[in-house]
Write a protein that holds these residues in place. Structure first.
Motif, mmCIF file in Angstrom:
data_model
loop_
_atom_site.group_PDB
_atom_site.id
_atom_site.type_symbol
_atom_site.label_atom_id
_atom_site.label_comp_id
_atom_site.label_asym_id
_atom_site.label_seq_id
_atom_site.Cartn_x
_atom_site.Cartn_y
_atom_site.Cartn_z
ATOM 1 N N THR A 74 0.830 -1.207 0.000
ATOM 2 C CA THR A 74 0.000 0.000 0.000
ATOM 3 C C THR A 74 0.863 1.256 0.000
ATOM 4 O OG1 THR A 74 -1.793 -1.173 1.118
ATOM 5 C CG2 THR A 74 -1.830 1.235 1.237
ATOM 6 N N VAL A 75 1.930 1.249 0.777
ATOM 7 C CA VAL A 75 2.845 2.393 0.801
ATOM 8 C C VAL A 75 3.461 2.610 -0.577
ATOM 9 C CG1 VAL A 75 5.063 3.215 1.722
ATOM 10 C CG2 VAL A 75 3.317 2.330 3.276
ATOM 11 N N LEU A 76 3.848 1.525 -1.244
ATOM 12 C CA LEU A 76 4.415 1.650 -2.589
ATOM 13 C C LEU A 76 3.388 2.238 -3.559
ATOM 14 C CD1 LEU A 76 6.391 -1.730 -2.823
ATOM 15 C CD2 LEU A 76 7.333 0.573 -2.484
ATOM 16 N N VAL A 77 2.149 1.770 -3.460
ATOM 17 C CA VAL A 77 1.084 2.298 -4.323
ATOM 18 C C VAL A 77 0.881 3.789 -4.036
ATOM 19 C CG1 VAL A 77 -1.409 2.230 -4.754
ATOM 20 C CG2 VAL A 77 -0.098 0.105 -4.683
ATOM 21 N N LEU A 78 0.807 4.146 -2.751
ATOM 22 C CA LEU A 78 0.598 5.556 -2.387
ATOM 23 C C LEU A 78 1.767 6.426 -2.826
ATOM 24 C CD1 LEU A 78 -1.024 5.121 1.126
ATOM 25 C CD2 LEU A 78 -2.122 6.013 -0.941
ATOM 26 N N ASP A 79 3.002 5.940 -2.641
ATOM 27 C CA ASP A 79 4.171 6.701 -3.099
ATOM 28 C C ASP A 79 4.079 6.988 -4.591
ATOM 29 O OD1 ASP A 79 5.441 6.929 -0.630
ATOM 30 O OD2 ASP A 79 6.794 5.233 -0.965
ATOM 31 N N LYS A 119 3.495 10.704 -6.386
ATOM 32 C CA LYS A 119 4.421 11.200 -7.413
ATOM 33 C C LYS A 119 3.664 11.533 -8.694
ATOM 34 C CE LYS A 119 7.696 9.694 -10.812
ATOM 35 N NZ LYS A 119 6.799 10.125 -11.872
ATOM 36 N N ASN A 120 2.840 10.581 -9.146
ATOM 37 C CA ASN A 120 2.125 10.786 -10.404
ATOM 38 C C ASN A 120 1.068 11.870 -10.302
ATOM 39 O OD1 ASN A 120 3.668 8.880 -11.754
ATOM 40 N ND2 ASN A 120 2.305 7.210 -11.206
ATOM 41 N N LEU A 121 0.402 11.960 -9.161
ATOM 42 C CA LEU A 121 -0.561 13.043 -8.976
ATOM 43 C C LEU A 121 0.142 14.395 -8.927
ATOM 44 C CD1 LEU A 121 -3.066 11.382 -6.485
ATOM 45 C CD2 LEU A 121 -3.516 12.040 -8.859
ATOM 46 N N GLY A 122 1.356 14.428 -8.382
ATOM 47 C CA GLY A 122 2.143 15.670 -8.407
ATOM 48 C C GLY A 122 2.444 16.097 -9.832
ATOM 49 N N ASP A 145 -5.096 13.795 -21.166
ATOM 50 C CA ASP A 145 -4.553 12.513 -21.624
ATOM 51 C C ASP A 145 -3.182 12.250 -21.011
ATOM 52 O OD1 ASP A 145 -6.783 12.030 -23.186
ATOM 53 O OD2 ASP A 145 -5.883 12.846 -25.006
ATOM 54 N N SER A 146 -2.366 13.291 -20.892
ATOM 55 C CA SER A 146 -1.041 13.125 -20.284
ATOM 56 C C SER A 146 -1.166 12.663 -18.841
ATOM 57 C CB SER A 146 -0.254 14.434 -20.335
ATOM 58 O OG SER A 146 0.008 14.797 -21.666
ATOM 59 N N CYS A 147 -2.125 13.210 -18.128
ATOM 60 C CA CYS A 147 -2.342 12.804 -16.738
ATOM 61 C C CYS A 147 -2.816 11.355 -16.677
ATOM 62 C CB CYS A 147 -3.341 13.741 -16.059
ATOM 63 S SG CYS A 147 -3.602 13.368 -14.316
ATOM 64 N N ASP A 148 -3.765 10.993 -17.532
ATOM 65 C CA ASP A 148 -4.234 9.604 -17.573
ATOM 66 C C ASP A 148 -3.084 8.639 -17.847
ATOM 67 O OD1 ASP A 148 -6.964 9.784 -16.982
ATOM 68 O OD2 ASP A 148 -7.523 10.142 -19.073
ATOM 69 N N GLU A 158 0.512 4.387 -16.461
ATOM 70 C CA GLU A 158 1.827 3.775 -16.613
ATOM 71 C C GLU A 158 2.582 3.665 -15.302
ATOM 72 O OE1 GLU A 158 3.790 5.950 -19.727
ATOM 73 O OE2 GLU A 158 2.731 4.829 -21.293
ATOM 74 N N GLY A 159 2.098 4.298 -14.256
ATOM 75 C CA GLY A 159 2.751 4.199 -12.959
ATOM 76 C C GLY A 159 2.638 2.789 -12.408
ATOM 77 N N SER A 160 3.463 2.483 -11.450
ATOM 78 C CA SER A 160 3.441 1.126 -10.899
ATOM 79 C C SER A 160 2.163 0.854 -10.119
ATOM 80 C CB SER A 160 4.677 0.881 -10.029
ATOM 81 O OG SER A 160 4.701 1.781 -8.939
ATOM 82 N N ALA A 161 1.480 1.900 -9.664
ATOM 83 C CA ALA A 161 0.234 1.702 -8.917
ATOM 84 C C ALA A 161 -0.900 1.235 -9.823
ATOM 85 C CB ALA A 161 -0.171 2.992 -8.214
ATOM 86 N N LYS A 162 -0.849 1.609 -11.107
ATOM 87 C CA LYS A 162 -1.897 1.252 -12.062
ATOM 88 C C LYS A 162 -3.285 1.676 -11.572
ATOM 89 C CE LYS A 162 0.808 -1.115 -14.889
ATOM 90 N NZ LYS A 162 1.739 -0.233 -15.519
ATOM 91 N N LYS A 163 -3.337 2.840 -10.927
ATOM 92 C CA LYS A 163 -4.599 3.367 -10.411
ATOM 93 C C LYS A 163 -4.750 4.803 -10.890
ATOM 94 C CE LYS A 163 -4.625 0.533 -6.279
ATOM 95 N NZ LYS A 163 -5.462 -0.504 -6.788
ATOM 96 N N ASN A 164 -5.991 5.149 -11.220
ATOM 97 C CA ASN A 164 -6.253 6.498 -11.699
ATOM 98 C C ASN A 164 -7.434 7.095 -10.949
ATOM 99 O OD1 ASN A 164 -6.692 8.869 -13.010
ATOM 100 N ND2 ASN A 164 -6.776 8.010 -15.060
#
Length: 182
Positions: free
Chosen positions: A84-89, A93-96, A136-139, A144-150
């Protein structure tokens, strides 16, 4: 710590098989007894959930008492929390990155509004076209992030649709509107 992540992945794989139930043999007597105790009415976890979670870990089958099962359950919890910590990290990052994209988009849209109000339709059209790609860039960044969550899917879809609408309407005002410049 990698062993714990591996255990979590094994647990997830096992939960995903067999129509949502674990494809594991008969649980040991200590698992059944312990799960019956925690699964009683008013308990923290239901019997079936307890058996399913513990049966996913081979260490639980080898446990001799509830104390060893507590260690197994805690190891599974650590693996889950680590994951979960890895997903949140990754999400942070990606939300930033998405936040930076949208701040830039906001500046571009403000400039396009200024151009529209000043009658500079062609300049506004170019800016609105530039703004089109941000959602689209945000999506893509989130996918593509390791979390695979949007968590931004709806907002990105709305922003994409609205920016395309603004661009299309603006282009209608041009003497020779370009076709499908995107």
């Amino acid at each position: 710590m990698h062993q714990q992540v591996s255990l979590l992945l094994t647990l997830i794989l096992l939960l995903a098989t067999g129509e949502g139930s674990l494809a594991v043999g008969t649980p040991s007597a200590i698992i059944r007894t312990t799960c019956a105790a925690v699964g009683r009415p008013g308990g923290e976890v239901g019997y079936d959930t307890c058996v399913g979670l513990l049966s996913a870990d081979p260490a639980a089958a080898a446990a001799k008492d509830a104390g060893q099962l507590a260690v197994v359950a805690t190891n599974l919890t650590v693996a889950n929390v680590t994951s979960t910590v890895l997903v949140l990290d990754d999400l942070v990052k990606n939300l930033g990155d998405c936040l930076r994209y949208y701040r830039d988009m906001n500046k571009t849209l403000d400039a396009a509004l200024g151009d529209l109000r000043a009658g500079r339709v062609e300049a506004a059209s170019g800016k609105l076209l530039d703004a089109n790609g941000v959602p689209d860039s945000c999506d893509i960044q989130l996918f593509e992030g390791s979390a695979k969550k949007n968590p931004m899917r709806k907002e990105n879809t709305d922003a994409d649709l609205l920016s395309r609408l603004a661009y299309a309407i603006t282009d209608l005002q041009l003497p020779n509107p370009p076709r499908h410049r995107r």
